[in-house]
Design an enzyme around this catalytic site. Structure first.
Site, short mmCIF file in Angstrom:
data_model
loop_
_atom_site.label_atom_id
_atom_site.label_comp_id
_atom_site.label_asym_id
_atom_site.label_seq_id
_atom_site.Cartn_x
_atom_site.Cartn_y
_atom_site.Cartn_z
N SER A 1 0.84 -1.18 0.00
CA SER A 1 0.00 0.00 0.00
C SER A 1 0.88 1.24 0.00
O SER A 1 1.79 1.37 0.82
CB SER A 1 -0.89 -0.01 1.24
OG SER A 1 -1.70 1.14 1.28
N GLY A 2 0.63 2.15 -0.96
CA GLY A 2 1.44 3.37 -1.06
C GLY A 2 2.60 3.26 -2.01
O GLY A 2 3.39 4.20 -2.14
N THR B 1 -2.03 2.35 -7.99
CA THR B 1 -3.17 3.04 -8.61
C THR B 1 -2.69 4.02 -9.67
O THR B 1 -3.28 4.13 -10.76
CB THR B 1 -3.99 3.77 -7.53
OG1 THR B 1 -4.50 2.80 -6.61
CG2 THR B 1 -5.16 4.52 -8.15
N ASN C 1 -0.97 5.73 3.01
CA ASN C 1 -1.19 6.19 1.65
C ASN C 1 -2.35 7.18 1.64
O ASN C 1 -3.41 6.89 2.19
CB ASN C 1 -1.51 4.98 0.76
CG ASN C 1 -1.68 5.33 -0.69
OD1 ASN C 1 -1.59 6.48 -1.09
ND2 ASN C 1 -1.96 4.32 -1.50
N SER D 1 -5.38 5.53 -0.92
CA SER D 1 -5.31 4.07 -0.87
C SER D 1 -6.59 3.45 -1.41
O SER D 1 -7.69 3.82 -1.01
CB SER D 1 -5.10 3.61 0.57
OG SER D 1 -5.08 2.21 0.65
N SER D 2 -6.45 2.51 -2.34
CA SER D 2 -7.61 1.77 -2.85
C SER D 2 -8.12 0.85 -1.75
O SER D 2 -7.40 -0.05 -1.32
CB SER D 2 -7.23 0.94 -4.08
OG SER D 2 -6.79 1.77 -5.12
N GLY E 1 -2.63 -3.32 -1.84
CA GLY E 1 -1.32 -3.91 -1.55
C GLY E 1 -1.25 -4.47 -0.15
O GLY E 1 -2.12 -4.26 0.69
N GLU F 1 -0.61 -4.94 3.60
CA GLU F 1 -0.79 -3.92 4.63
C GLU F 1 -0.39 -4.43 6.01
O GLU F 1 -0.74 -5.56 6.38
CB GLU F 1 -2.25 -3.46 4.70
CG GLU F 1 -2.67 -2.61 3.53
CD GLU F 1 -4.05 -2.02 3.70
OE1 GLU F 1 -4.40 -1.14 2.90
OE2 GLU F 1 -4.79 -2.44 4.62
#
Length: 991
Positions: free
Chosen positions: A118-119, A123, A168, A171-172, A395, A397
């Site tokens: 994540s981050g 995306t 993030n 973040s999605s 991602g 986490e």
């Protein structure tokens, strides 16, 4: 079969400008020994010059610079269009372009897997690829519309599905897979989006330093004054409980006002009309109002609404009756026989119901939004299309507190890592072995052991969680944890506070379990609450694994939503859901099944990979954290991938394909080669001057062509390989349980007989192992369930729903039977008892009773009285049909019930004893259990029959009555005008 070529002397960087020669553009070309230090040094050197992309063969490594770089403009896009992959500096445009042209050339399907923490920039990478296709693909008026809608789907889905987390700012909080459809000329003609596991819990709870979904802040900050007023909102996020918890509304990298304008414009491009948008934002505003609905306890401890203004806004925006909504949030509705009973909520119950409704409204609206976007992207042409799939999914986490959502997200990343291993490291090495090419295996960690730990049927963490969620009784997060400890206690990748050694135990709370993932250790908090010293009440996780996996919404609340005049809400809560009595699948099982389908989708396509790395944890522009990057390089398997690529050959093609493409380069093969393709390729590479170590000729093709014939010199090696390969695959994928009838590997023809023998032996071993592991209690359960199946399977509608529910020894304890009644029957030894409703034979008035089976008789008990005693011998036994000249005599069985979903059972009793008043009509919530117990205790299996239509019963004195059965919107029992008892049940889904 294949020609494999490489040319290490080929200078891929010769034509590049000096700046782009910093470091090595493709790790495969590193001169130094491929050590981790050399890898990192090259990555860091390029990163320091803002060269964030580097190849490992065709795999693209991307390092997030946390700043804007001027490398995504129109000039850059034109630069990369139609150019060979290695001719220009590494770029995501190069990968996108080569995937596109390979698809056109080979006319097959591809996918681009974007992975990383994540981050790490997944995306953004996805958006760059979409933007590239929007510019580079052929253009027309219709195609422009399709492309605009594809691009504009991004800001909409980001607004509704993305949020700021600690890792993030964008973040999605859902997974997205998008198929971009192309026609035979390479024009983008449509698309389709699949979404996965929206993090609905974020709607009602955020950790400190995090935000809710972007759309809420966009509406508050950017919404027009008239719109905000019409929605009953205030331009202050602090006013809303669902937004204030994280204390983090303003974020430097986010401009909510601008994002609002972008998102509103995008909705129009995607073809949302004024009514769609009005209803959509009404729903979003209703969630904010719902969060401000507060309750207090009245004098009896029941939940009472504290002010009605917010609830009136909710009812207005959702277009539902405010009184009905009020009742649904403060009372639980039960169906007791033919009546509806309202049970008042406590304040905690009411808060749970309110939050569950908020999550359900938002989550279902998000799914509706994805479906609506898909309608706008749908291609109406039925001719064959090729696709490029784009997977941008959350991602890996690790937070301070990791709950159910992180468990699912990290499980998803395990599955994607397993897919990467299967399609690259594992498959590639097996290919060299198959081709008979000398090969020294590259060691790598296969994370299948972790995937199995999570998803294995009947034994994995998800199976144990579902078992706890579905079983009757007081299942809690802690009982779930105890079951995990019992089943996973010796697994090398699983540990809890109880299982840990002394030093590890200090790092684990009693409500935690820890998994050693491929990316490192993650500790998951199973329970919904922490001790006060660990977290403040404001920042507590809203609920634990059990609640989040169940994701239950009370039926009466669903009914309220289904009756909404807001067409989006009505679509999101269909009537089929309220009519069904079947328990929906748990969240984890739904997610597991969707990941399995995603894996199948991806396995059918050619892969391309983008591996995204975080340069640092603090989003500092230009800062390269060696330790953090090294960790990511390690767990993503980049070094192993590099070693395989360096040891192998970058170019692989079947002889026929290679010859067809390159035959003009050699006079001996041009214009036609009449001989064996492999010999033609040998002539070609000899003419081109390839050295022996620069290519290898694989075996394969004659052995493959003659694989069905008797063993010969040509096919002996191939058949030996086939046998070995099949047995190796079989060894690694043997079925784990007796019930698994699908896992067995399909054998090649040469091993069909052998496979059959091995399969029988293996299942015999599994059966022996299973039988030895059955406890006496489990054996008793299985024995009873077999009897139930024999009587009811395929005959009674409600039977399938009863399968997972275990039978109890008894439903009424002796303490709950009146002492005087107990004294009258105790000497007969009570075997089973259950509460029932007995219907009078004439007026059909319902009366609560206790039905008790002893060793010798059936007893119907009311308080202190034995209302009726029926010896088992008095139950009628069905006799063989007797044919007469004028009629067919069909004697009644001992017990009958209908084929529908009701709980009515009729005991037919011989009336030779004057004390017997006639047949017994009873309703029993545990019908299958009760009648199975009767079979076991009285040996009456043959006497129980399932009947369609009306059932006749007899009364003392020779009179007859009838019970009629039917289907309706809700279950009920009442006396009809014709004097019959009418029993109405709801239709079971699928019937």
């Amino acid at each position: 079969m294949e020609a494999l070529c490489k040319n290490p002397k080929l200078d891929l960087e010769g034509a590049l400008i000096a700046r782009d020669r910093v470091g090595i553009q493709d790790f495969v070309l590193l001169d130094a020994f491929t050590s981790e230090n050399a890898f990192l040094e090259n990555l860091k050197k390029r990163f320091s010059e803002d060269l964030i992309y580097t190849y490992i063969g065709t795999l693209l490594v991307s390092v997030n610079p946390y700043k804007n770089l001027d490398i995504y403009n129109q000039k850059q896009m034109d630069f990369y269009m139609g150019v060979n992959f290695f001719e220009l500096p590494p770029h995501i445009y190069a990968l996108a372009d080569n995937a596109y042209h390979t698809m056109l050339t080979e006319y097959n399907n591809h996918f681009i897997l974007i992975s990383g923490e994540s981050g790490a920039g997944k995306t953004e990478a996805s958006k760059k690829i979409l933007q590239y296709y929007a510019v580079s693909c052929p253009s027309s008026a219709i195609l422009d519309t399709v492309r605009d809608r594809m691009l504009m789907s991004n800001p909409v889905l980001e607004a509704f599905g993305n949020a700021k987390t600690l890792k993030n700012d964008n973040s999605s909080r859902f997974g997205k897979y998008m198929d971009i459809q192309f026609d035979h000329e390479g024009e983008a003609v449509g698309g389709h989006i699949l979404s996965y596991l929206l993090e609905k819990s974020r709607v009602v709870h955020q950790n400190h330093g995090e935000r809710n979904f972007h759309v809420f802040y966009q509406l508050i900050e950017g919404g027009e004054e008239d719109l905000v007023r019409q929605l009953g909102l205030e331009k202050s996020w602090q006013h809303y409980k669902y937004l204030a918890q994280g204390e983090c509304s303003q974020v430097g990298s986010i401009n909510d006002k601008n994002d609002w304008k972008t998102m509103r414009n995008a909705l129009s491009v995607i073809d949302f009309d004024k009514s769609d948008i009005e209803h959509l934002f009404g729903i979003i505003a209703s969630v904010l109002h719902l969060g401000n609905v507060h309750f207090e306890a009245d004098s009896q401890g029941h939940a009472s609404l504290l002010g009605h203004a917010e609830l009136r806004w909710v009812s207005k925006l959702l277009s539902v009756n405010v009184q009905v909504l009020h009742e649904a949030l403060t009372f639980r509705k039960f169906e007791a026989k033919s009546d509806e009973v309202l049970s008042p909520f406590t304040v905690d119950n009411a808060i749970y119901a309110r939050d569950a409704l908020a999550k359900a409204i938002y989550g279902r609206t998000f799914n509706w939004l994805v479906n609506r976007i898909n309608q706008s992207l749908e291609n109406q042409d039925s001719s064959r299309k090729t696709v490029i799939g784009l997977l941008d999914i959350y991602g890996f986490e690790v937070f301070h507190v990791n709950s159910f959502e992180q468990f699912c997200i990290n499980y998803c990343n395990e599955k994607l890592q397993q897919l990467f291993i299967q399609l690259t490291l594992k498959a590639e090495q097996e290919e060299y072995e198959a081709e008979g090419i000398g090969w020294e295996p590259v060691q790598f960690f296969n994370n299948k052991i972790i995937c199995d730990l999570v998803e294995e049927r009947h034994r994995g963490i998800i199976a144990v969680l579902d078992e706890e969620c579905l079983r009757p009784g007081d299942a809690t997060d802690l009982t779930f944890l105890e079951k995990l400890e019992e089943k996973m206690g010796h697994h090398p990748h699983f540990v809890t506070h109880m299982l840990a050694d002394k030093s590890t135990r200090r790092t684990l709370e009693r409500g935690d379990f820890r998994l050693l993932h491929y990316a490192g250790e993650v500790t998951y908090c199973v329970v919904g609450k922490r001790p006060p010293l660990t977290l403040t009440p404001l920042h507590l996780p809203a609920s634990g694994f059990i609640d989040k996996n169940n994701d239950l919404l009370y039926r009466n609340i669903k009914e309220v939503m289904h009756n909404s005049k807001n067409f989006i809400v009505r679509e999101c809560f269909p009537s089929t859901e309220t009519e069904s009595r079947r328990r929906p699948e748990t969240v984890a099982t739904q997610f597991k099944n969707s990941l399995q389908k995603l894996t199948e989708i991806l396995m059918a396509k050619e892969p391309w990979y983008v591996r995204c790395l975080k340069s640092n944890e603090n989003k500092r522009p230009g800062h390269f954290d060696d330790t953090l990057v090294r960790h990511q390089v390690k767990y993503l398997g980049l070094m192993e991938h590099l070693r395989v690529r360096r040891a192998g050959f970058a170019y692989r093609r079947r002889y026929e394909v290679f010859l067809k493409r390159y035959k003009p380069l050699c006079p001996a093969t041009w214009p036609h080669w009449r001989g064996v393709p492999a010999e033609g390729v040998a002539k070609l590479v000899e003419h081109l001057g390839y050295k022996p170590d620069e290519y290898k000729m694989g075996r394969f093709i004659k052995g493959y062509m003659t694989r069905g014939e008797a063993k010969t010199t040509d096919n002996s090696e191939y058949l030996a390989f086939v046998r070995q390969n099949y047995l190796n695959r079989l060894k690694q994928n043997l079925p784990k349980t007796v019930l698994d009838k699908t896992t067995w590997q399909t054998p090649p023809p040469v091993l069909t007989e052998t496979s059959g023998i091995l399969r029988k032996l293996h299942y015999r071993l599994l059966v022996r192992k299973y039988v030895r592991g059955i406890t006496p209690q489990r054996k008793a359960q299985l024995t009873q369930k077999v009897i139930t199946s024999a009587i009811f399977k395929g005959k009674k509608d409600s039977y399938p729903a009863s399968i997972p529910i275990p039978f109890e020894e008894t439903r009424i304890s002796e303490e709950d039977i009146n002492i005087r009644a107990l004294q009258l029957i105790r000497q007969e030894r009570i075997k089973y008892s259950v509460p029932v409703v007995k219907y009078d034979r004439k007026g059909f008035k319902p009366r609560p009773r206790q039905l008790i089976f002893t060793a010798s008789a059936i007893h119907l008990v009311e308080d202190v009285k034995i209302k009726q005693r029926v010896a088992y011998s008095a139950l009628k036994d069905p006799l063989p049909l007797k044919k007469h000249k004028t009629l067919l005599s069909i004697p009644l069985p001992g017990v009958t019930c209908s084929n529908l979903g009701d709980c009515i059972m009729i005991f037919h009793i011989t009336c030779e004893d004057p004390k017997q008043k006639g047949d017994l009509i009873m309703e029993c919530d545990h019908l299958f259990e009760a009648l199975t117990k009767l079979c076991v205790i009285a040996n009456k299996q043959a006497a129980i029959k399932v009947q369609q239509g009306s059932i006749k019963f007899e009364m003392n004195g020779g009179k007859e009555g009838f019970v009629d059965f039917g289907v309706g919107p809700q279950p009920m029992c009442y006396k009809e005008k014709n004097g019959h008892l009418m029993v109405v049940s709801t239709r079971v889904r699928g019937r």
